[in-house]
Design a protein around this motif. Sequence first.
Motif, short mmCIF file in Angstrom:
data_model
loop_
_atom_site.label_atom_id
_atom_site.label_comp_id
_atom_site.label_asym_id
_atom_site.label_seq_id
_atom_site.Cartn_x
_atom_site.Cartn_y
_atom_site.Cartn_z
N ARG A 128 0.87 -1.18 0.00
CA ARG A 128 0.00 0.00 0.00
C ARG A 128 0.90 1.22 0.00
NH1 ARG A 128 -2.50 -3.97 -0.50
NH2 ARG A 128 -4.48 -4.57 0.41
N ASP A 129 0.64 2.13 -0.93
CA ASP A 129 1.45 3.35 -1.04
C ASP A 129 2.93 3.03 -1.09
OD1 ASP A 129 -0.84 5.01 -0.98
OD2 ASP A 129 -0.88 4.88 1.22
N ASP A 130 3.28 2.02 -1.89
CA ASP A 130 4.66 1.59 -2.10
C ASP A 130 5.34 1.06 -0.84
OD1 ASP A 130 4.61 2.19 -4.83
OD2 ASP A 130 5.11 4.30 -4.43
N THR A 131 4.57 0.74 0.19
CA THR A 131 5.13 0.15 1.41
C THR A 131 4.68 -1.30 1.50
OG1 THR A 131 5.04 2.28 2.55
CG2 THR A 131 5.19 0.31 3.93
N THR A 132 5.65 -2.20 1.62
CA THR A 132 5.37 -3.63 1.74
C THR A 132 5.17 -3.98 3.21
OG1 THR A 132 6.70 -4.08 -0.22
CG2 THR A 132 6.26 -5.94 1.28
N THR A 133 4.07 -4.66 3.47
CA THR A 133 3.77 -5.12 4.82
C THR A 133 3.64 -6.64 4.78
OG1 THR A 133 2.54 -3.10 5.26
CG2 THR A 133 2.16 -4.95 6.75
N THR A 134 4.24 -7.30 5.74
CA THR A 134 4.16 -8.75 5.85
C THR A 134 3.60 -9.12 7.21
OG1 THR A 134 6.15 -8.93 4.47
CG2 THR A 134 5.49 -10.89 5.67
N THR A 135 2.59 -9.97 7.20
CA THR A 135 2.02 -10.45 8.46
C THR A 135 2.12 -11.97 8.50
OG1 THR A 135 -0.19 -10.52 7.50
CG2 THR A 135 0.41 -8.53 8.70
N ASP A 136 2.16 -12.50 9.70
CA ASP A 136 2.22 -13.94 9.87
C ASP A 136 0.86 -14.56 9.59
OD1 ASP A 136 4.81 -13.62 10.66
OD2 ASP A 136 4.41 -13.87 12.80
N GLY A 137 0.90 -15.77 9.06
CA GLY A 137 -0.32 -16.54 8.88
C GLY A 137 -1.11 -16.16 7.66
N PRO A 138 -2.19 -16.90 7.45
CA PRO A 138 -3.03 -16.64 6.28
C PRO A 138 -3.83 -15.36 6.45
CG PRO A 138 -3.98 -18.36 7.63
CD PRO A 138 -2.65 -18.01 8.24
N TYR A 139 -4.22 -14.80 5.34
CA TYR A 139 -4.98 -13.55 5.34
C TYR A 139 -6.39 -13.74 5.86
CZ TYR A 139 -7.22 -9.33 3.60
OH TYR A 139 -7.93 -8.18 3.50
N ALA A 140 -7.04 -14.78 5.41
CA ALA A 140 -8.45 -14.99 5.76
C ALA A 140 -8.60 -15.35 7.23
CB ALA A 140 -9.05 -16.09 4.89
N GLU A 141 -9.57 -14.74 7.87
CA GLU A 141 -9.90 -15.08 9.25
C GLU A 141 -10.97 -16.17 9.22
OE1 GLU A 141 -8.55 -13.98 12.10
OE2 GLU A 141 -7.14 -12.77 10.96
N ALA A 142 -10.53 -17.40 9.10
CA ALA A 142 -11.45 -18.53 9.02
C ALA A 142 -10.79 -19.74 9.67
CB ALA A 142 -11.78 -18.83 7.56
N LYS A 143 -11.61 -20.68 10.08
CA LYS A 143 -11.08 -21.91 10.65
C LYS A 143 -10.46 -22.78 9.56
CE LYS A 143 -14.21 -22.25 14.55
NZ LYS A 143 -15.20 -23.07 15.24
N GLU A 144 -11.08 -22.78 8.38
CA GLU A 144 -10.59 -23.60 7.28
C GLU A 144 -9.38 -22.95 6.63
OE1 GLU A 144 -13.94 -22.88 7.54
OE2 GLU A 144 -14.35 -24.83 8.44
N HIS A 145 -8.50 -23.78 6.13
CA HIS A 145 -7.34 -23.28 5.40
C HIS A 145 -7.08 -24.19 4.20
CE1 HIS A 145 -5.60 -26.23 8.23
NE2 HIS A 145 -4.81 -26.53 7.21
N LEU A 146 -6.38 -23.65 3.23
CA LEU A 146 -6.00 -24.42 2.05
C LEU A 146 -4.90 -25.39 2.46
CD1 LEU A 146 -6.41 -24.84 -0.97
CD2 LEU A 146 -4.69 -23.06 -1.36
N ALA A 147 -5.18 -26.68 2.34
CA ALA A 147 -4.25 -27.69 2.81
C ALA A 147 -3.44 -28.32 1.68
CB ALA A 147 -5.01 -28.79 3.57
N GLY A 148 -3.94 -28.22 0.46
CA GLY A 148 -3.23 -28.81 -0.66
C GLY A 148 -4.04 -28.66 -1.93
N PHE A 149 -3.51 -29.18 -3.01
CA PHE A 149 -4.20 -29.06 -4.29
C PHE A 149 -3.77 -30.15 -5.25
CE2 PHE A 149 -0.19 -27.03 -5.03
CZ PHE A 149 0.12 -27.37 -6.34
N TYR A 150 -4.63 -30.39 -6.21
CA TYR A 150 -4.32 -31.20 -7.39
C TYR A 150 -4.60 -30.29 -8.58
CZ TYR A 150 -4.54 -35.71 -4.88
OH TYR A 150 -4.34 -36.77 -4.04
N LEU A 151 -3.76 -30.33 -9.56
CA LEU A 151 -4.03 -29.66 -10.82
C LEU A 151 -4.22 -30.76 -11.85
CD1 LEU A 151 -4.26 -27.04 -12.45
CD2 LEU A 151 -1.78 -27.12 -12.78
N VAL A 152 -5.44 -30.86 -12.38
CA VAL A 152 -5.78 -31.94 -13.30
C VAL A 152 -6.24 -31.37 -14.63
CG1 VAL A 152 -6.38 -33.56 -11.45
CG2 VAL A 152 -8.15 -32.08 -12.39
#
Length: 123
Positions: free
Chosen positions: A63-87
């Motif tokens: 934002r405004d050319d300033t990089t911010t890094t936070t720990d953890g996933p962005y979404a505030e949810a119990k579920e998280h992306l655990a893996g994927f298949y590309l088919v």
Amino acid sequence: MVPVKYVLLIYSNPESWASLSAEQRDGLSRAHEDLTRELVEQGLLVSAAGLADPITSRTVSVRDDTTTTTDGPYAEAKEHLAGFYLVECDDIDQAIGYAARMPDAKYVAVEVRPVMDTSGLEM
């Protein structure tokens, strides 16, 4: 018919994972191994990977050319992306069929999403 790439996004959450017995966890692993082997044999698997625990992730924003890094996933949810298949499938129904066979679909969810080609016209 031209095959389309679909990403099968596997969701999980700590509560559902903790509720599984060691036998159920082993069954999940074996089911993924079997499905992966089948997709490879049929020439449909492009890529697949499990993801590290969300606590190891970082969310980056600029934002405004300033990089911010936070720990953890962005979404505030119990579920998280655990893996994927590309088919690569003939249609979304075929991709849904494989997603439904993933053991994770019984516990949380598997999302099926077409992958855009370079034209970006799918949006």
